[in-house]
Design a protein around this motif. Structure first.
Motif, PDB file in Angstrom:
ATOM      1  N   LEU A  11       0.822  -1.208   0.000  1.00  0.00           N
ATOM      2  CA  LEU A  11       0.000   0.000   0.000  1.00  0.00           C
ATOM      3  C   LEU A  11       0.858   1.261   0.000  1.00  0.00           C
ATOM      4  CD1 LEU A  11      -2.857  -0.899   2.516  1.00  0.00           C
ATOM      5  CD2 LEU A  11      -3.061  -0.554   0.047  1.00  0.00           C
ATOM      6  N   VAL A  12       1.961   1.170   0.739  1.00  0.00           N
ATOM      7  CA  VAL A  12       2.815   2.347   0.898  1.00  0.00           C
ATOM      8  C   VAL A  12       3.619   2.629  -0.369  1.00  0.00           C
ATOM      9  CG1 VAL A  12       4.838   3.236   2.133  1.00  0.00           C
ATOM     10  CG2 VAL A  12       2.922   2.254   3.406  1.00  0.00           C
ATOM     11  N   ALA A  13       4.094   1.525  -1.015  1.00  0.00           N
ATOM     12  CA  ALA A  13       4.946   1.725  -2.186  1.00  0.00           C
ATOM     13  C   ALA A  13       4.103   2.139  -3.388  1.00  0.00           C
ATOM     14  CB  ALA A  13       5.697   0.427  -2.491  1.00  0.00           C
ATOM     15  N   PRO A  14       4.247   3.363  -3.870  1.00  0.00           N
ATOM     16  CA  PRO A  14       3.466   3.761  -5.035  1.00  0.00           C
ATOM     17  C   PRO A  14       4.047   3.115  -6.284  1.00  0.00           C
ATOM     18  CG  PRO A  14       4.774   5.623  -4.174  1.00  0.00           C
ATOM     19  CD  PRO A  14       5.191   4.390  -3.437  1.00  0.00           C
ATOM     20  N   SER A  15       3.266   2.269  -6.931  1.00  0.00           N
ATOM     21  CA  SER A  15       3.792   1.476  -8.035  1.00  0.00           C
ATOM     22  C   SER A  15       4.311   2.367  -9.164  1.00  0.00           C
ATOM     23  CB  SER A  15       2.701   0.549  -8.569  1.00  0.00           C
ATOM     24  OG  SER A  15       1.585   1.323  -8.961  1.00  0.00           O
ATOM     25  N   VAL A  16       3.726   3.555  -9.307  1.00  0.00           N
ATOM     26  CA  VAL A  16       4.117   4.405 -10.432  1.00  0.00           C
ATOM     27  C   VAL A  16       5.565   4.879 -10.327  1.00  0.00           C
ATOM     28  CG1 VAL A  16       1.838   5.228 -11.081  1.00  0.00           C
ATOM     29  CG2 VAL A  16       3.073   6.403  -9.269  1.00  0.00           C
ATOM     30  N   HIS A  17       6.106   4.940  -9.134  1.00  0.00           N
ATOM     31  CA  HIS A  17       7.473   5.430  -8.983  1.00  0.00           C
ATOM     32  C   HIS A  17       8.454   4.311  -8.623  1.00  0.00           C
ATOM     33  CE1 HIS A  17       5.899   9.723  -8.032  1.00  0.00           C
ATOM     34  NE2 HIS A  17       5.916   9.456  -9.305  1.00  0.00           N
ATOM     35  N   ALA A  18       7.985   3.072  -8.817  1.00  0.00           N
ATOM     36  CA  ALA A  18       8.793   1.965  -8.315  1.00  0.00           C
ATOM     37  C   ALA A  18      10.122   1.837  -9.042  1.00  0.00           C
ATOM     38  CB  ALA A  18       8.017   0.674  -8.417  1.00  0.00           C
ATOM     39  N   GLN A  19      10.128   2.184 -10.359  1.00  0.00           N
ATOM     40  CA  GLN A  19      11.359   1.866 -11.053  1.00  0.00           C
ATOM     41  C   GLN A  19      12.293   3.056 -11.229  1.00  0.00           C
ATOM     42  OE1 GLN A  19       8.484   1.962 -13.389  1.00  0.00           O
ATOM     43  NE2 GLN A  19       9.397   1.918 -15.411  1.00  0.00           N
ATOM     44  N   VAL A  20      13.552   2.663 -11.429  1.00  0.00           N
ATOM     45  CA  VAL A  20      14.592   3.640 -11.738  1.00  0.00           C
ATOM     46  C   VAL A  20      14.788   3.605 -13.248  1.00  0.00           C
ATOM     47  CG1 VAL A  20      16.987   4.279 -11.308  1.00  0.00           C
ATOM     48  CG2 VAL A  20      15.666   3.133  -9.519  1.00  0.00           C
ATOM     49  N   THR A  21      14.931   4.753 -13.841  1.00  0.00           N
ATOM     50  CA  THR A  21      15.046   4.818 -15.293  1.00  0.00           C
ATOM     51  C   THR A  21      16.320   5.557 -15.697  1.00  0.00           C
ATOM     52  OG1 THR A  21      12.639   4.983 -15.378  1.00  0.00           O
ATOM     53  CG2 THR A  21      13.812   5.457 -17.404  1.00  0.00           C
ATOM     54  N   VAL A  22      16.982   5.009 -16.692  1.00  0.00           N
ATOM     55  CA  VAL A  22      18.111   5.725 -17.284  1.00  0.00           C
ATOM     56  C   VAL A  22      17.760   6.006 -18.738  1.00  0.00           C
ATOM     57  CG1 VAL A  22      20.540   5.613 -17.969  1.00  0.00           C
ATOM     58  CG2 VAL A  22      19.826   4.714 -15.744  1.00  0.00           C
ATOM     59  N   ILE A  23      17.804   7.275 -19.103  1.00  0.00           N
ATOM     60  CA  ILE A  23      17.517   7.670 -20.481  1.00  0.00           C
ATOM     61  C   ILE A  23      18.833   7.989 -21.175  1.00  0.00           C
ATOM     62  CG2 ILE A  23      16.467   9.458 -21.927  1.00  0.00           C
ATOM     63  CD1 ILE A  23      14.298   9.659 -19.691  1.00  0.00           C
ATOM     64  N   ARG A  24      19.041   7.321 -22.305  1.00  0.00           N
ATOM     65  CA  ARG A  24      20.211   7.632 -23.139  1.00  0.00           C
ATOM     66  C   ARG A  24      19.763   8.663 -24.169  1.00  0.00           C
ATOM     67  NH1 ARG A  24      24.022   5.620 -19.947  1.00  0.00           N
ATOM     68  NH2 ARG A  24      24.246   3.341 -19.961  1.00  0.00           N
ATOM     69  N   ALA A  25      20.178   9.904 -23.974  1.00  0.00           N
ATOM     70  CA  ALA A  25      19.718  10.983 -24.842  1.00  0.00           C
ATOM     71  C   ALA A  25      20.781  11.356 -25.860  1.00  0.00           C
ATOM     72  CB  ALA A  25      19.361  12.212 -24.000  1.00  0.00           C
ATOM     73  N   GLY A  26      20.361  11.477 -27.118  1.00  0.00           N
ATOM     74  CA  GLY A  26      21.290  11.954 -28.154  1.00  0.00           C
ATOM     75  C   GLY A  26      21.807  13.337 -27.783  1.00  0.00           C
ATOM     76  N   HIS A  27      20.887  14.194 -27.384  1.00  0.00           N
ATOM     77  CA  HIS A  27      21.217  15.521 -26.862  1.00  0.00           C
ATOM     78  C   HIS A  27      20.283  15.839 -25.708  1.00  0.00           C
ATOM     79  CE1 HIS A  27      22.972  15.949 -30.904  1.00  0.00           C
ATOM     80  NE2 HIS A  27      23.725  16.913 -30.397  1.00  0.00           N
ATOM     81  N   VAL A  28      20.802  16.548 -24.722  1.00  0.00           N
ATOM     82  CA  VAL A  28      19.945  17.133 -23.694  1.00  0.00           C
ATOM     83  C   VAL A  28      19.932  18.639 -23.915  1.00  0.00           C
ATOM     84  CG1 VAL A  28      19.792  17.700 -21.233  1.00  0.00           C
ATOM     85  CG2 VAL A  28      20.170  15.335 -21.940  1.00  0.00           C
ATOM     86  N   VAL A  29      18.735  19.201 -23.985  1.00  0.00           N
ATOM     87  CA  VAL A  29      18.637  20.647 -24.183  1.00  0.00           C
ATOM     88  C   VAL A  29      18.727  21.327 -22.815  1.00  0.00           C
ATOM     89  CG1 VAL A  29      17.249  22.546 -25.081  1.00  0.00           C
ATOM     90  CG2 VAL A  29      17.226  20.314 -26.243  1.00  0.00           C
ATOM     91  N   ASP A  30      19.820  22.065 -22.641  1.00  0.00           N
ATOM     92  CA  ASP A  30      20.027  22.843 -21.417  1.00  0.00           C
ATOM     93  C   ASP A  30      19.355  24.194 -21.662  1.00  0.00           C
ATOM     94  OD1 ASP A  30      20.964  24.533 -19.434  1.00  0.00           O
ATOM     95  OD2 ASP A  30      22.984  23.675 -19.415  1.00  0.00           O
ATOM     96  N   VAL A  31      18.140  24.348 -21.157  1.00  0.00           N
ATOM     97  CA  VAL A  31      17.373  25.552 -21.492  1.00  0.00           C
ATOM     98  C   VAL A  31      17.970  26.802 -20.839  1.00  0.00           C
ATOM     99  CG1 VAL A  31      15.183  24.451 -22.077  1.00  0.00           C
ATOM    100  CG2 VAL A  31      15.654  25.027 -19.705  1.00  0.00           C
ATOM    101  N   ALA A  32      18.586  26.634 -19.674  1.00  0.00           N
ATOM    102  CA  ALA A  32      19.181  27.788 -18.992  1.00  0.00           C
ATOM    103  C   ALA A  32      20.357  28.339 -19.795  1.00  0.00           C
ATOM    104  CB  ALA A  32      19.629  27.403 -17.588  1.00  0.00           C
ATOM    105  N   ALA A  33      21.166  27.427 -20.342  1.00  0.00           N
ATOM    106  CA  ALA A  33      22.346  27.844 -21.106  1.00  0.00           C
ATOM    107  C   ALA A  33      22.024  28.085 -22.577  1.00  0.00           C
ATOM    108  CB  ALA A  33      23.444  26.793 -20.972  1.00  0.00           C
ATOM    109  N   GLY A  34      20.865  27.589 -23.012  1.00  0.00           N
ATOM    110  CA  GLY A  34      20.489  27.757 -24.410  1.00  0.00           C
ATOM    111  C   GLY A  34      21.344  26.939 -25.364  1.00  0.00           C
TER     112      GLY A  34
END
Ligand SMILES: [Zn+2]
Length: 432
Positions: A11-34
């Protein structure tokens, strides 16, 4: 584990957040740095970004998502919308009759159902936060927000204004025999005591932001009136926005200490300067040319002056219209044309739609950075080169949960009815 403990753990463990995810991104857009940074991995745990870097180790049991052909950026944010109201088909901007009649004939239940649909349209288009600014009848927005938070329906995170607070009459022209037709769209509050009470009631019923209608009646809210609302809401950590279109109304709202001016169509240069001094956001709600040809030149002119003055701006569509063949999310993304035509650089448009809007709402979202919300979208091309790349979001993650992959949207019905009755409490206003 003893059965009771096992049940409790489940009941306590929210199933939606159960897993850890690693995303391999071609590019990450750093919006602060543009800028777009190549070959990055993003580690998301329990709905929050834990690390971003070139060579992240994959923790045991983590899901790896390959977005190596994509540009990954923070989830988009619309800081001014209305999920529960749509003008009649064919209505043009400032078609007062259409908006007025729509508000009068549609009840709260119907609007909440409409909001359910629009919330999904937003998420599907890549929006992971929206600020709903009223016109949902009697707290239809709060209902939609709760259903999303409970996992009943898919949608973005929501900050909601509940019922707008306004001088007598709200945004309508009443007839003397039926002065109450403005309810429940508006709470009429004319004295500062009434304004404070209206703020308290609204927050009690679930509003997480307050919206004042400053200058839609012969009597405007004064700076002191606005300050009363800002103080009352601020005491429990809630921000106030002002619907203001005139220069005088804007000045009163800025001096009263609001977080943002909504619309703000006619500011003098002095008023824009005042916004910079007070750090007030402008949420311009700048309709694209296709919808508002008449007002378009004035919109561009105001935007150029605001940008040159250095006014902080957040993206807000106010899209209350309907167009055959388009979802609401698709319509909202057309608004970037207005900013392009206003001469805004792509990196600034992107900041308006991410980190600026998140800052205005008051949430740790809008950047791909450790400690920020695990809400991400992916597109095929670099939006810093072409902002219209945002119109084809192929991947959507909100708070660590993937809703769209390879262009396919998916929502799994909840297996547990998460239906918490929440007693409003301090410090618990923005998120459950
Ligand atoms: Zn609006």
């Amino acid at each position: 584990m003893r059965p009771l403990l096992l049940i409790l753990a489940l009941l306590v463990a929210p199933s939606v957040h159960a897993q850890v995810t690693v995303i391999r991104a071609g590019h990450v857009v750093d919006v602060a740095a543009g800028r777009a940074v190549p070959n990055q991995s993003i580690l998301v745990r329990d709905g929050v970004i834990e690390a971003v870097g070139p060579n992240l180790a994959v923790p045991a049991g983590a899901e790896v998502i390959d977005l190596s052909g994509s540009y990954v950026l923070p989830g988009l944010i619309d800081a001014h919308t209305h999920v529960g109201v749509t003008e009649l088909p064919g209505a043009k901007n400032n078609d007062y009759g259409s908006y007025y009649i729509g508000s009068l004939i549609e009840d709260t239940a119907y609007r909440a159902v409409q909001g359910t649909m629009q919330a999904r349209a937003y998420l599907e288009a890549g929006f992971t936060w929206i600020r709903d600014t009223g016109n949902n009848g009697s707290y239809g927005d709060v209902a939609v927000k709760r259903a999303i938070e409970g996992g009943w329906i898919p949608g973005p995170n929501m900050s909601v204004a509940g019922i707008m607070i306004a001088p007598y009459g709200g945004q309508f022209q009443m007839q003397p025999e039926k002065p109450d037709l403005g309810n429940p769209e508006y709470t009429y509050a004319d004295t500062q005591d009434e304004i404070r009470l209206a703020v308290r009631k609204n927050i009690h019923f679930g509003a997480t932001t307050i919206k004042l209608i400053v200058d839609n009646q012969p009597y405007y809210y004064s700076a002191e009136d606005v300050r009363a609302a800002v103080e009352e809401a601020g005491a429990v950590g809630v921000k106030v926005m002002a619907h203001a279109t005139s220069d005088e109304g804007m000045r009163n709202a800025i001096l009263g200490g609001v977080a943002s001016i909504e619309h703000g169509f006619q500011p003098s240069d002095e008023t824009l300067k005042l916004m910079v001094e007070h750090g007030t956001y402008l949420v311009g709600t700048d309709f694209p040319k296709s919808f508002s040809e008449r007002r378009y030149p004035a919109t561009l002119e105001r935007n150029r002056r605001a940008f040159a003055a250095g006014v902080k701006m957040a993206f807000g569509s106010d899209v209350v219209y309907y167009r055959e063949g388009w979802t609401k999310g698709e319509l909202v993304l057309e608004f970037t044309d207005t900013y392009k035509d206003s001469g805004f650089p792509n990196d600034y448009i992107l900041r308006m739609m991410t980190m600026n809007a998140a800052d205005l709402i008051g949430v740790k979202a809008g950047e791909v950075k450790a400690g920020f919300e695990g809400s991400l979208v992916a597109v095929a091309a670099n939006p810093l080169d072409d902002i219209t790349a945002l119109r084809n979001v192929s991947f959507v993650m909100k708070d660590g949960v993937v809703y769209k992959r390879n262009g396919e949207f998916r929502f799994d019905l909840p297996r547990t009815l998460d239906n918490p009755y929440r007693k409003p409490q301090r410090g618990n206003l923005f998120r459950r």
